[in-house]
Design an enzyme around this catalytic site. Structure first.
Site, mmCIF file in Angstrom:
data_model
loop_
_atom_site.group_PDB
_atom_site.id
_atom_site.type_symbol
_atom_site.label_atom_id
_atom_site.label_comp_id
_atom_site.label_asym_id
_atom_site.label_seq_id
_atom_site.Cartn_x
_atom_site.Cartn_y
_atom_site.Cartn_z
ATOM 1 N N ASP A 98 -6.728 -18.240 39.057
ATOM 2 C CA ASP A 98 -6.480 -17.687 37.725
ATOM 3 C C ASP A 98 -6.162 -18.782 36.720
ATOM 4 O O ASP A 98 -5.834 -19.914 37.079
ATOM 5 C CB ASP A 98 -5.294 -16.720 37.765
ATOM 6 N N LYS A 109 -8.193 -15.072 32.963
ATOM 7 C CA LYS A 109 -8.180 -13.919 32.066
ATOM 8 C C LYS A 109 -7.474 -14.276 30.768
ATOM 9 O O LYS A 109 -6.366 -14.787 30.769
ATOM 10 C CB LYS A 109 -7.473 -12.737 32.732
ATOM 11 N N MET A 149 4.547 -10.943 29.179
ATOM 12 C CA MET A 149 3.400 -10.928 28.269
ATOM 13 C C MET A 149 3.584 -9.910 27.140
ATOM 14 O O MET A 149 2.672 -9.143 26.827
ATOM 15 C CB MET A 149 2.109 -10.618 29.040
#
Length: 491
Positions: free
Chosen positions: A36, A58, A172
């Site tokens: 990732d 992502k 986030m």
């Protein structure tokens, strides 16, 4: 064909040394690594040189691979008999979708193991000087997603149930920060409740913004702070002013590029990171020994030379390993040993051999010059400098392409404020590698402070068309750290 196995590994919160021992073991044995964006790319250098890499980073509204495709890829590679590591930032079970991947593997009859990692909600917090629990400030702690897959992206939370939790960590949640603060206040949290947002926690680029539920939104906007970030809410945030430690390190906030030439693990990057800097090592190489008939014959004859020149630390390591495997008695080696650098001299000292660091000179008798395979094309150059000689290749150097690609990506995204050249050779190597990667070296070297270790290196920088900003007083790690600490950079 026997079926492979998948390891679902937590890479930790960002700092590479915060990966677990088990996680590092899995990386080293993996045939395929699916990683990732939030997994520190420096970890890729621990992989086997022949490993296959798949980036599935992502970004908001942009996924390199959708989750369904990732699931299919893990199954496919395992059915091919591969050992697969799915490398995720933080802990894979904390908003890491490991449950979905594990369920897919289980449904397909694929063997797997989940390797926990240190989650950012705890690590980023403590790196900002905020423990998530404290006997006097908070004895309960909850992690909450800061966004969801809903149309507006707002977290679906039972806000009333969070009222009894002392400390909250939202993951986030920068975009939804106004909604989060308003929801907490409307469900009973005092507007003066302390809040801290920590972006890129545990990294040298860590940024922390403090405020309260009623002021933090404006302060975050003024600071320009963005995800990845952790939002901490609770009285415990007030401890930061008393016990923050990471951001007080002398090189905190510095982004430093260390120009490399070899494949041997050095201690320079580690030392800089220990002082709080974000460090990029580039370009990075893997090394492996080479064996051929000519090398074997020269190994047998190595005792016939008057002098042996080791051109790198790796050349010494691979030569004596090959000599040991040949079964010959090391006491038969009678030539004097010479090196071109302090690092190679230290390598020989570690192995119990005395050597002399020297400039080129000609003398009676023949030299044996030992190095990487490219040395075979440089015999004429060495004969001009050193007199009659034979050259012997004992190892091969190969670029770590996936690692280097990620370092170039970081250079494009973040840039650096300092470039360190440990040797004259590192100047040309860095410039060539950047050009081959399609990156104009001037973009980096004209905007950063250039620091070197030694006059030869300074000359090489000047000949390349750049200006040396500082030169370490001596070619030692201590001198370099002193030089960096003294120099002030606007970051």
């Amino acid at each position: 064909m026997s079926q492979g196995k998948v390891y679902l590994v937590g890479a930790g919160p960002g700092a590479e040394k915060l990966i677990t021992v088990r996680g590092l073991e899995c990386l080293r044995m993996a045939d395929v690594i699916v990683y990732d964006r939030l997994a520190n790319p420096r970890l890729l250098r621990f992989a086997k040189p022949e490993a296959e890499f798949v980036f599935c980073g992502k970004l908001p509204k942009h996924h390199t691979l959708r989750q369904e495709a990732i699931n299919e890829l893990l199954v496919q590679k395992a059915k091919e008999g591969k050992t697969v590591v799915r490398l995720k930032g933080g802990d894979p079970s904390v908003f890491g979708r490991v449950g979905e991947e594990a369920a897919e593997l289980a449904g397909q009859g694929i063997e797997y193991e989940i390797v926990p990692g240190i989650t950012a909600g705890i690590a980023a917090s403590v790196y900002a000087g905020i423990p998530v629990t404290h006997r006097e400030y908070g004895t309960s702690f909850a992690v909450v997603t800061g966004h969801t897959k809903t149309e507006n992206g707002r977290p679906i939370v039972d806000w009333a149930s969070l009222g009894g939790v002392d400390t909250l960590a939202f993951y986030m949640g920068v975009k939804n920060l106004p909604y989060i603060c308003d929801s907490l206040i409307s469900h009973g949290r005092h507007p003066k409740t302390p809040v801290a947002l920590i972006s890129w926690g545990t990294m040298g680029r860590q940024q922390t913004v403090q405020g309260t539920l009623e002021t933090i939104v404006q302060r975050v906007r003024e600071a320009g702070l963005k995800n990845p970030a952790i939002t901490l809410v609770g009285d415990i945030v007030s401890l930061r002013d008393q016990i923050q430690w990471f951001e007080k390190k002398p090189l905190f906030g510095r982004r430093i590029l260390v120009a490399r030439t070899g494949g041997e693990q050095g201690n320079l990057a580690n030392a800089l990171a220990e002082q709080g800097a974000d460090v990029i090592e580039y370009p990075y190489f893997s090394v492996r020994g080479v064996e051929n008939k000519t090398t074997e014959e020269m190994m047998v004859r190595s005792g016939e030379y008057e002098r042996i020149l080791f051109t790198s630390p790796e050349s010494a390591a691979f030569f004596f390993e090959a000599y040991r495997q040949s079964g010959k008695d090391i006491r038969e080696i009678t030539p004097a040993f010479y090196t071109l650098s302090r690092r190679t001299k230290r390598k020989l000292q570690e192995m119990g051999f005395v050597s002399e660091q020297t400039e080129p000179f000609s003398a009676e008798g023949k030299w044996l010059i030992i190095g990487e395979v490219s040395i075979l094309n440089d015999r004429e150059k060495y004969e001009t400098k050193w007199g009659p000689c034979d050259v012997m290749a004992v190892y091969k150097k190969e670029e770590c392409r996936e690692y280097n690609m990620n370092m170039v990506r970081l250079l494009r995204e973040e840039g650096v404020d300092t470039v360190i050249f440990p040797s004259a050779a590192s100047v040309g190597t860095l410039v060539r590698s950047l050009e081959q990667a399609g990156f104009d070296p001037r973009t980096v070297l004209s905007a950063a402070s250039l620091i070197c270790m030694g006059e030869k290196t300074a000359k090489a920088i000047q000949e390349a068309g750049y200006t040396v900003n500082r030169m370490a007083a001596s070619p030692t790690l201590a001198s370099l750290l002193s030089c960096l600490t003294f120099e002030k950079i606007n970051v």
